[in-house]
Design a protein around this motif. Structure first.
Motif, PDB file in Angstrom:
ATOM      1  N   TYR A  14     -56.578  14.372 -74.319  1.00 42.25           N
ATOM      2  CA  TYR A  14     -56.946  13.572 -75.485  1.00 42.25           C
ATOM      3  C   TYR A  14     -55.834  13.625 -76.525  1.00 42.25           C
ATOM      4  O   TYR A  14     -55.545  14.682 -77.078  1.00 42.25           O
ATOM      5  CB  TYR A  14     -58.259  14.088 -76.086  1.00 42.25           C
ATOM      6  CG  TYR A  14     -59.447  13.769 -75.227  1.00 42.25           C
ATOM      7  CD1 TYR A  14     -60.218  12.646 -75.475  1.00 42.25           C
ATOM      8  CD2 TYR A  14     -59.799  14.581 -74.155  1.00 42.25           C
ATOM      9  CE1 TYR A  14     -61.316  12.338 -74.678  1.00 42.25           C
ATOM     10  CE2 TYR A  14     -60.894  14.285 -73.350  1.00 42.25           C
ATOM     11  CZ  TYR A  14     -61.646  13.162 -73.625  1.00 42.25           C
ATOM     12  OH  TYR A  14     -62.733  12.861 -72.834  1.00 42.25           O
ATOM     13  N   GLY A  71     -59.381  12.332 -87.180  1.00 39.06           N
ATOM     14  CA  GLY A  71     -58.724  11.263 -86.447  1.00 39.06           C
ATOM     15  C   GLY A  71     -59.421  10.873 -85.170  1.00 39.06           C
ATOM     16  O   GLY A  71     -60.295  11.548 -84.666  1.00 39.06           O
ATOM     17  N   LYS A  72     -58.989   9.742 -84.685  1.00 39.74           N
ATOM     18  CA  LYS A  72     -59.502   9.202 -83.434  1.00 39.74           C
ATOM     19  C   LYS A  72     -58.716   9.830 -82.284  1.00 39.74           C
ATOM     20  O   LYS A  72     -57.510  10.019 -82.388  1.00 39.74           O
ATOM     21  CB  LYS A  72     -59.310   7.686 -83.429  1.00 39.74           C
ATOM     22  CG  LYS A  72     -59.783   7.013 -82.179  1.00 39.74           C
ATOM     23  CD  LYS A  72     -59.575   5.508 -82.259  1.00 39.74           C
ATOM     24  CE  LYS A  72     -60.039   4.871 -80.962  1.00 39.74           C
ATOM     25  NZ  LYS A  72     -59.805   3.433 -80.958  1.00 39.74           N
ATOM     26  N   VAL A  73     -59.417  10.146 -81.218  1.00 39.64           N
ATOM     27  CA  VAL A  73     -58.751  10.650 -80.016  1.00 39.64           C
ATOM     28  C   VAL A  73     -58.983   9.663 -78.880  1.00 39.64           C
ATOM     29  O   VAL A  73     -60.044   9.043 -78.800  1.00 39.64           O
ATOM     30  CB  VAL A  73     -59.217  12.068 -79.610  1.00 39.64           C
ATOM     31  CG1 VAL A  73     -58.819  13.090 -80.648  1.00 39.64           C
ATOM     32  CG2 VAL A  73     -60.698  12.123 -79.358  1.00 39.64           C
ATOM     33  N   VAL A  74     -57.965   9.528 -78.052  1.00 41.86           N
ATOM     34  CA  VAL A  74     -58.029   8.622 -76.915  1.00 41.86           C
ATOM     35  C   VAL A  74     -57.657   9.414 -75.667  1.00 41.86           C
ATOM     36  O   VAL A  74     -56.637  10.106 -75.650  1.00 41.86           O
ATOM     37  CB  VAL A  74     -57.056   7.433 -77.102  1.00 41.86           C
ATOM     38  CG1 VAL A  74     -57.039   6.550 -75.873  1.00 41.86           C
ATOM     39  CG2 VAL A  74     -57.427   6.633 -78.344  1.00 41.86           C
ATOM     40  N   HIS A 103     -58.463  18.920 -83.310  1.00 46.90           N
ATOM     41  CA  HIS A 103     -59.415  17.964 -82.735  1.00 46.90           C
ATOM     42  C   HIS A 103     -59.036  17.594 -81.300  1.00 46.90           C
ATOM     43  O   HIS A 103     -59.894  17.539 -80.417  1.00 46.90           O
ATOM     44  CB  HIS A 103     -59.468  16.727 -83.637  1.00 46.90           C
ATOM     45  CG  HIS A 103     -60.566  15.769 -83.334  1.00 46.90           C
ATOM     46  ND1 HIS A 103     -61.884  16.133 -83.210  1.00 46.90           N
ATOM     47  CD2 HIS A 103     -60.529  14.428 -83.132  1.00 46.90           C
ATOM     48  CE1 HIS A 103     -62.614  15.058 -82.959  1.00 46.90           C
ATOM     49  NE2 HIS A 103     -61.805  14.011 -82.895  1.00 46.90           N
ATOM     50  N   THR A 104     -57.744  17.365 -81.053  1.00 42.85           N
ATOM     51  CA  THR A 104     -57.319  16.999 -79.700  1.00 42.85           C
ATOM     52  C   THR A 104     -57.445  18.181 -78.737  1.00 42.85           C
ATOM     53  O   THR A 104     -57.806  17.998 -77.578  1.00 42.85           O
ATOM     54  CB  THR A 104     -55.874  16.441 -79.680  1.00 42.85           C
ATOM     55  OG1 THR A 104     -54.974  17.411 -80.238  1.00 42.85           O
ATOM     56  CG2 THR A 104     -55.777  15.136 -80.443  1.00 42.85           C
ATOM     57  N   ALA A 144     -54.051  11.907 -80.133  1.00 42.70           N
ATOM     58  CA  ALA A 144     -54.442  11.290 -81.395  1.00 42.70           C
ATOM     59  C   ALA A 144     -53.959   9.848 -81.442  1.00 42.70           C
ATOM     60  O   ALA A 144     -52.938   9.492 -80.861  1.00 42.70           O
ATOM     61  CB  ALA A 144     -53.849  12.081 -82.568  1.00 42.70           C
ATOM     62  N   LYS A 145     -54.723   9.035 -82.141  1.00 40.53           N
ATOM     63  CA  LYS A 145     -54.310   7.661 -82.411  1.00 40.53           C
ATOM     64  C   LYS A 145     -54.567   7.413 -83.888  1.00 40.53           C
ATOM     65  O   LYS A 145     -55.688   7.535 -84.362  1.00 40.53           O
ATOM     66  CB  LYS A 145     -55.083   6.666 -81.562  1.00 40.53           C
ATOM     67  CG  LYS A 145     -54.602   5.235 -81.795  1.00 40.53           C
ATOM     68  CD  LYS A 145     -55.074   4.290 -80.748  1.00 40.53           C
ATOM     69  CE  LYS A 145     -54.399   2.946 -80.995  1.00 40.53           C
ATOM     70  NZ  LYS A 145     -54.598   2.038 -79.885  1.00 40.53           N
ATOM     71  N   GLY A 146     -53.511   7.119 -84.617  1.00 45.31           N
ATOM     72  CA  GLY A 146     -53.639   6.902 -86.050  1.00 45.31           C
ATOM     73  C   GLY A 146     -53.495   8.198 -86.816  1.00 45.31           C
ATOM     74  O   GLY A 146     -53.176   9.251 -86.255  1.00 45.31           O
ATOM     75  N   GLY A 159     -55.974   9.362 -89.182  1.00 47.06           N
ATOM     76  CA  GLY A 159     -57.218   9.790 -89.804  1.00 47.06           C
ATOM     77  C   GLY A 159     -57.412  11.289 -89.708  1.00 47.06           C
ATOM     78  O   GLY A 159     -56.704  11.990 -89.001  1.00 47.06           O
ATOM     79  N   ARG A 189     -55.888  16.973 -86.775  1.00 49.99           N
ATOM     80  CA  ARG A 189     -55.769  16.196 -85.541  1.00 49.99           C
ATOM     81  C   ARG A 189     -55.388  17.092 -84.365  1.00 49.99           C
ATOM     82  O   ARG A 189     -55.895  16.922 -83.253  1.00 49.99           O
ATOM     83  CB  ARG A 189     -54.761  15.058 -85.712  1.00 49.99           C
ATOM     84  CG  ARG A 189     -55.302  13.913 -86.563  1.00 49.99           C
ATOM     85  CD  ARG A 189     -54.357  12.726 -86.600  1.00 49.99           C
ATOM     86  NE  ARG A 189     -53.083  13.021 -87.229  1.00 49.99           N
ATOM     87  CZ  ARG A 189     -52.862  13.011 -88.545  1.00 49.99           C
ATOM     88  NH1 ARG A 189     -53.855  12.732 -89.382  1.00 49.99           N
ATOM     89  NH2 ARG A 189     -51.672  13.278 -89.030  1.00 49.99           N
TER      90      ARG A 189
END
Length: 156
Positions: free
Chosen positions: A24, A33-36, A116-117, A26-28, A30, A113
């Protein structure tokens, strides 16, 4: 015999079932943040360590082109005190990741982030319910409090 076979299949990790794992990124920008998720071909063993290595290595050029990044790439500095970048232990539903090199933070957003990832990447495994991330000194990574134990106690 059928129950034993079924229990074995249910306890397998995603990599053992599909030959692939997720990392996963990070994207962006935030917070946290958003994870992809991106997919990687899994090795035969050491899968959890592999996904953290992939997180440190960062996304491929094509993935970076999609706006994905890792807050850990290029942030590990200095000598290791364990012969590797990190040690990972998974026991009783808890993954404890301790970095063996200094991890340079990149500010509140980047640090959030990164954590989070790491958590998203490790929680893909059924055996992981909680993730504790420690720095080289055994303190919670990026915890600036006096105690440095917020990731362990759940209190900031």
């Amino acid at each position: 015999m059928m129950e034993l076979l079924m229990a074995t299949v249910l306890s397998l990790s995603p990599a053992q079932l599909t030959g692939e794992v997720k990392v996963y990124f990070a994207k962006g920008d935030g917070i946290p943040g958003k994870v992809v998720a991106v997919t990687r071909k899994a090795p035969d063993h050491g899968v959890a360590e592999f996904v953290i290595e992939q997180l440190i290595a960062g996304p491929t050029k094509a993935e970076r082109g999609r706006g994905l990044h890792s807050e850990l790439t290029g942030r590990l500095r200095g000598p290791s005190d364990c012969g590797a970048d990190f040690k990972l232990k998974i026991k009783d539903g808890k993954a404890t990741l301790r970095f063996c090199r200094t991890v340079w933070g990149s500010g509140v957003g980047g640090d959030a982030r990164a954590l989070h990832t790491i958590a998203a990447t490790l929680k893909q495994f059924k055996s992981v319910k909680k993730v504790i991330t420690l720095d080289k000194d055994g303190r919670c990574l990026f915890d600036q409090s006096d105690a440095g134990t917020s990731c362990i106690t759940g209190h900031e």
